[in-house]
Write an enzyme that holds these catalytic residues in place. Structure first.
Site, short mmCIF file in Angstrom:
data_model
loop_
_atom_site.label_atom_id
_atom_site.label_comp_id
_atom_site.label_asym_id
_atom_site.label_seq_id
_atom_site.Cartn_x
_atom_site.Cartn_y
_atom_site.Cartn_z
N LYS A 80 0.85 -1.19 0.00
CA LYS A 80 0.00 0.00 0.00
C LYS A 80 0.88 1.23 0.00
O LYS A 80 1.93 1.26 0.65
CB LYS A 80 -0.87 0.00 1.26
CG LYS A 80 -2.04 0.94 1.20
CD LYS A 80 -3.25 0.29 0.58
CE LYS A 80 -4.37 1.27 0.40
NZ LYS A 80 -5.54 0.67 -0.24
N GLY A 180 -22.22 5.70 3.45
CA GLY A 180 -21.27 6.22 2.47
C GLY A 180 -21.75 5.97 1.06
O GLY A 180 -21.88 4.82 0.63
N GLY A 182 -20.33 7.00 -1.93
CA GLY A 182 -19.30 7.41 -2.87
C GLY A 182 -19.31 6.47 -4.06
O GLY A 182 -20.36 5.98 -4.48
N ASN A 183 -18.11 6.18 -4.58
CA ASN A 183 -18.02 5.37 -5.80
C ASN A 183 -18.67 4.00 -5.62
O ASN A 183 -19.50 3.60 -6.41
CB ASN A 183 -16.54 5.18 -6.18
CG ASN A 183 -15.91 6.50 -6.57
OD1 ASN A 183 -16.52 7.29 -7.28
ND2 ASN A 183 -14.71 6.75 -6.08
N VAL A 184 -18.27 3.29 -4.57
CA VAL A 184 -18.80 1.92 -4.40
C VAL A 184 -20.23 1.95 -3.88
O VAL A 184 -21.10 1.22 -4.37
CB VAL A 184 -17.90 1.10 -3.43
CG1 VAL A 184 -18.43 -0.33 -3.33
CG2 VAL A 184 -16.47 1.09 -3.88
P1 NAD Z 1 -15.43 7.24 -1.80
O1 NAD Z 1 -14.51 8.21 -1.17
O2 NAD Z 1 -15.85 7.43 -3.20
O3 NAD Z 1 -16.77 7.11 -0.90
C1 NAD Z 1 -16.80 7.17 0.48
C2 NAD Z 1 -18.02 7.99 0.85
O4 NAD Z 1 -18.25 7.91 2.23
C3 NAD Z 1 -17.87 9.47 0.49
O5 NAD Z 1 -18.97 9.88 -0.30
C4 NAD Z 1 -17.87 10.14 1.86
O6 NAD Z 1 -18.45 11.45 1.83
C5 NAD Z 1 -18.71 9.18 2.67
N1 NAD Z 1 -18.52 9.28 4.12
C6 NAD Z 1 -17.43 9.69 4.80
N2 NAD Z 1 -17.69 9.67 6.12
C7 NAD Z 1 -18.95 9.20 6.27
C8 NAD Z 1 -19.79 8.93 7.39
N3 NAD Z 1 -19.37 9.13 8.63
N4 NAD Z 1 -21.04 8.46 7.18
C9 NAD Z 1 -21.48 8.25 5.93
N5 NAD Z 1 -20.74 8.50 4.82
C10 NAD Z 1 -19.48 8.96 5.00
O7 NAD Z 1 -14.74 5.82 -1.60
P2 NAD Z 1 -15.09 4.46 -2.36
O8 NAD Z 1 -14.16 4.27 -3.50
O9 NAD Z 1 -16.55 4.39 -2.58
O10 NAD Z 1 -14.65 3.40 -1.25
C11 NAD Z 1 -15.44 3.24 -0.08
C12 NAD Z 1 -14.72 2.29 0.86
O11 NAD Z 1 -14.51 1.05 0.21
C13 NAD Z 1 -13.32 2.76 1.31
O12 NAD Z 1 -13.10 2.32 2.63
C14 NAD Z 1 -12.39 2.03 0.38
O13 NAD Z 1 -11.13 1.81 0.96
C15 NAD Z 1 -13.12 0.72 0.21
N6 NAD Z 1 -12.81 0.04 -1.04
C16 NAD Z 1 -13.04 0.64 -2.22
C17 NAD Z 1 -12.75 -0.03 -3.40
C18 NAD Z 1 -13.02 0.59 -4.74
O14 NAD Z 1 -13.02 -0.14 -5.75
N7 NAD Z 1 -13.28 1.90 -4.82
C19 NAD Z 1 -12.20 -1.33 -3.36
C20 NAD Z 1 -11.99 -1.93 -2.11
C21 NAD Z 1 -12.30 -1.23 -0.95
#
Ligand code: NAD
Length: 357
Positions: A80, A180, A182-184
């Site tokens: 990482k 949350g 976001g993307n996922v």
């Molecule tokens: P992202 O940053 O796009 O989304 C995270 C969202 O969570 C954001 O919209 C943020 O505003 C929101 N958030 C933050 N604090 C919060 C809270 N207290 N309550 C509710 N919402 C809150 O990230 P992502 O790419 O969607 O990834 C989400 C999680 O999944 C992360 O922990 C990441 O490490 C993990 N992950 C992502 C991927 C991937 O393919 N993107 C793969 C494996 C793991």
């Protein structure tokens, strides 16, 4: 090293400190294990209270990547990169080109990909100075690009299996609280809605939850109340470390399955969930879809292979849950044990040539 003394996980093979004042780059690359292949894992670009906190997070995340990649059956070790988000203005392209030079110096022992706080454009800047990066714009029919839809799909498949295991039913008609959007989280909501799930949503960014709630006829809770939502399933899709003693006491859901990395604040929190009869689908088992896509891009696999491996996420979770049952331990412990065994029992990699032959 003080921070390693406080780190309770298994020690990494190598820690490389990044410090390039002209590019405003400060951070660390942790190569946790290269036994199964080059250490692979995303690049997190985040603000930390201090560098010790950044190092600690990198150590935990790198170890998690070793276990994630092993259990996903990928020929990759775990690593990482974690970078400190600078205060004030900075040249993003210059910073990520400097990151690429540091990755190049590792000679293919670390493969970087997009992570929290980084974008496809950042990885394209890294690509200018090293070949050892994935998460670049996808070519038609090839793996690559945004890994989030694949991560969401894997989490969804895992949730189907876990719901069957915990409730003896399909997802249809159950209520899922998504933390949350976001993307996922956004992709996951679409899949869950299509499967007939009722959604409860929480997201701090203004307007985001309202827009999705209108589309999916979902309820909304303030972010500080989502853990205690009246739901069957809690899906953490924000940041890690959220399930500690008090959050676990507040949980009403009987199943936890989401995308966030390092959901448990400590390993003991996995035991606490089991003691409360809450089934925890271990984070790195269910959220491997993204790294499968990254691995496919780097190793030259096609999209059909990505799909096959992501669809098998539920089967891999079943194995972990069966092992937890057999051994009488929490699923998080069973996953760690299985991953450590796989890494330990694999033949030592005879340098890069073995993988790339
Ligand atoms: P992202 O940053 O796009 O989304 C995270 C969202 O969570 C954001 O919209 C943020 O505003 C929101 N958030 C933050 N604090 C919060 C809270 N207290 N309550 C509710 N919402 C809150 O990230 P992502 O790419 O969607 O990834 C989400 C999680 O999944 C992360 O922990 C990441 O490490 C993990 N992950 C992502 C991927 C991937 O393919 N993107 C793969 C494996 C793991």
């Amino acid at each position: 090293m003080t921070r390693l003394r406080h780190f309770a996980g298994s020690p990494p093979e190598r820690v490389v400190v990044l410090d390039d004042a002209r590019a405003r780059l400060k951070g660390v690359v942790v190569l946790h294990s290269s036994r199964l292949g080059p250490a692979a894992g995303g690049c997190r670009f985040w603000r930390y209270p201090n560098m010790a906190a950044l190092h600690f997070d990198a150590l935990r995340l790198a170890e998690g990547m070793s276990y994630k990649n092993a259990l996903a059956g990928l020929p990759l070790g775990g690593g990482k990169a974690v970078l400190a988000l600078p205060d004030g203005p900075f040249d993003r392209t210059r910073l990520f080109e400097a990151v690429g030079r540091a990755v190049a110096d590792l000679g293919g022992n670390y493969v970087m990909a997009e992570g929290v706080g980084t974008t496809i454009a950042d990885m394209s800047a890294v690509r200018r100075t090293t070949d050892h990066v994935a998460g670049l714009p996808a070519m038609p029919g090839r793996a690559g690009g945004d890994p989030s839809p694949w991560t969401a799909r894997g989490v969804f498949r895992a949730m189907e299996v876990a719901a069957h295991y915990r409730f003896g039913c399909k997802l249809e008609g159950l209520t899922v609280a998504v933390q949350g959007l976001g993307n996922v989280g956004t992709h996951l909501c679409a899949l869950l809605h299509r499967a007939g799930v009722r959604l409860i949503l929480a997201e701090p960014r203004p307007g985001v939850a309202d827009a999705l709630a209108a589309r999916y006829d979902a309820a909304i809770l303030p972010p500080d109340q989502i853990v205690g939502a009246r739901a069957d399933i809690f899906a953490p899709c924000a940041l890690g470390g959220i399930l500690d003693t008090s959050a676990i006491a507040a949980l009403r859901a009987k199943l936890v399955c989401g995308a966030a990395n390092n959901v448990l604040a400590t390993p003991e929190d996995g035991d606490r969930l089991a003691d409360r009869g809450i089934l925890y689908a271990p984070d790195y088992v269910v959220n491997a879809g993204g790294i499968i896509n990254v691995a496919a891009e780097y190793l030259g696999w096609d999209l059909a292979e990505v799909e096959r491996r992501v669809e098998a996420t539920g089967t891999r979770l079943e194995r972990v849950l069966a092992s937890a049952w057999d051994e009488g331990v929490a699923p998080s412990r069973a996953a760690d044990q299985m991953a450590r065994r796989m890494i330990r029992d694999s033949p030592v990699r005879a340098g890069r040539s073995l993988l790339w032959a």
